[in-house]
Design an enzyme around this catalytic site. Sequence first.
Site, PDB file in Angstrom:
ATOM      1  N   LYS A 116       8.762  -3.661 -11.224  1.00  0.00           N
ATOM      2  CA  LYS A 116       9.743  -3.480 -10.141  1.00  0.00           C
ATOM      3  C   LYS A 116      10.963  -4.373 -10.369  1.00  0.00           C
ATOM      4  CE  LYS A 116       7.914  -0.429  -7.276  1.00  0.00           C
ATOM      5  NZ  LYS A 116       8.540   0.893  -7.100  1.00  0.00           N
ATOM      6  N   TYR A 123       2.792  -5.017 -12.113  1.00  0.00           N
ATOM      7  CA  TYR A 123       3.479  -4.161 -11.137  1.00  0.00           C
ATOM      8  C   TYR A 123       4.786  -4.815 -10.705  1.00  0.00           C
ATOM      9  CZ  TYR A 123       4.539  -2.130  -6.528  1.00  0.00           C
ATOM     10  OH  TYR A 123       5.183  -1.565  -5.454  1.00  0.00           O
ATOM     11  N   GLY A 178       4.070  11.331  -1.383  1.00  0.00           N
ATOM     12  CA  GLY A 178       3.310  10.093  -1.188  1.00  0.00           C
ATOM     13  C   GLY A 178       3.314   9.646   0.268  1.00  0.00           C
ATOM     14  N   PHE A 179       2.739   8.471   0.494  1.00  0.00           N
ATOM     15  CA  PHE A 179       2.612   7.934   1.851  1.00  0.00           C
ATOM     16  C   PHE A 179       4.000   7.765   2.502  1.00  0.00           C
ATOM     17  CE2 PHE A 179       2.132   3.562   4.029  1.00  0.00           C
ATOM     18  CZ  PHE A 179       2.014   4.120   5.290  1.00  0.00           C
TER      19      PHE A 179
END
Length: 317
Positions: free
Chosen positions: A157, A153, A10-11
């Site tokens: 988390k 989201y 990923g980034f």
Amino acid sequence: MKIIVTGGAGFIGSHLSSRLIKEGHQVLIIDELHPYYSVERKKRQLEMIKHAGEFSFYQKSLIHHEGEVRDLFHLFKPDTVIHLAAIPGVPNSILVPNEYVDYDIKATINALRFAGEAGAKQFIFASSSSVYGDQQNIPLKEDMANGTVVSPYAAAKYGAEAFCHAYSTIYDYKVSILRFFTVYGPWGRPDMAITKFIKQLMADQEIVVFGSKTARDYTYIDDCVSGIISAFQQKDQYAIFNIGSGSPILIEELIKQLRGFFPGMRVKHTDFRQGDVQSTWADISKAKGELGFHPSMSFTDGLSRTIEWAKAHAKEI
Ligand SMILES: NC(=O)c1ccc[n+]([C@@H]2O[C@H](COP(=O)([O-])OP(=O)(O)OC[C@H]3O[C@@H](n4cnc5c(N)ncnc54)[C@H](O)[C@@H]3O)[C@@H](O)[C@H]2O)c1
């Protein structure tokens, strides 16, 4: 050190893995190459890591290939596990909330268990500023997250953080919760505002801004990576740290700076998006004091580097 990076294609994971390899660590990446955004882009990011040196890569899912991933942990015996794998994105989490229970909570539980069983000494979890909910225009300290989140989201988390705490009492490893604040830079995630705006501006398209007077504590990717690596210095068995720049940027300021690069830019203002927060602002004094974390990139320089990168990779972004 032997380090497993989940979500390493990923980034953030690709930048982090490159840096760890350059610093002499032995890196094993586990990433399923989830199609949340272009899989080609993730493969490109993996190619980029090869410039840093050798590493192992396994295209496996923490939730769909449990047995194989557990075996990888057992065979590799990591000193440290850096768990970045997740599906990100606030708007998408409103569309498919149950995916976030799977990818952001269940995957984290598996990573925590496999790390513990394999004898890891530290587990680092990529959490998010979104766990603070919509607390506006104040510096957010680590003890200010109280569960009043505003998106699935963020709820995932926040829940995953609780599992991290639980497993810090079950296994004999140090647990570090790092709350990242809007990370940007070269190879920035294509669904995030700065990358999306630059791509649209390069194609001479209008950009759409949701809400007004919003502000974000933008963190340059190299500073985020330094923040993750600084967590190796953690003394406590369990700790939470904000990893941000410490200086929020108003949307008007972002638009003004972008206009400097794209003078003809057209901006459409529209309603605030459900699930978003009005502002984020990291109080980073704890990470500075306890980990020696010192973000060094100014927003102006970071944006300029990001635009330079985008222009050089126009076909790939
Ligand atoms: N980029 C930000 O601004 C930001 C801010 C706060 C928190 N975070 C968190 O940091 C982490 C990394 O974010 P990013 O921006 O690099 O996102 P990203 O989507 O670029 O990287 C996540 C990677 O995890 C992989 N992955 C997802 N689920 C997996 C699974 N079950 N098994 C194996 N691999 C899986 C994906 O294929 C992807 O390559 C995420 O946990 C994200 O929630 C990011």
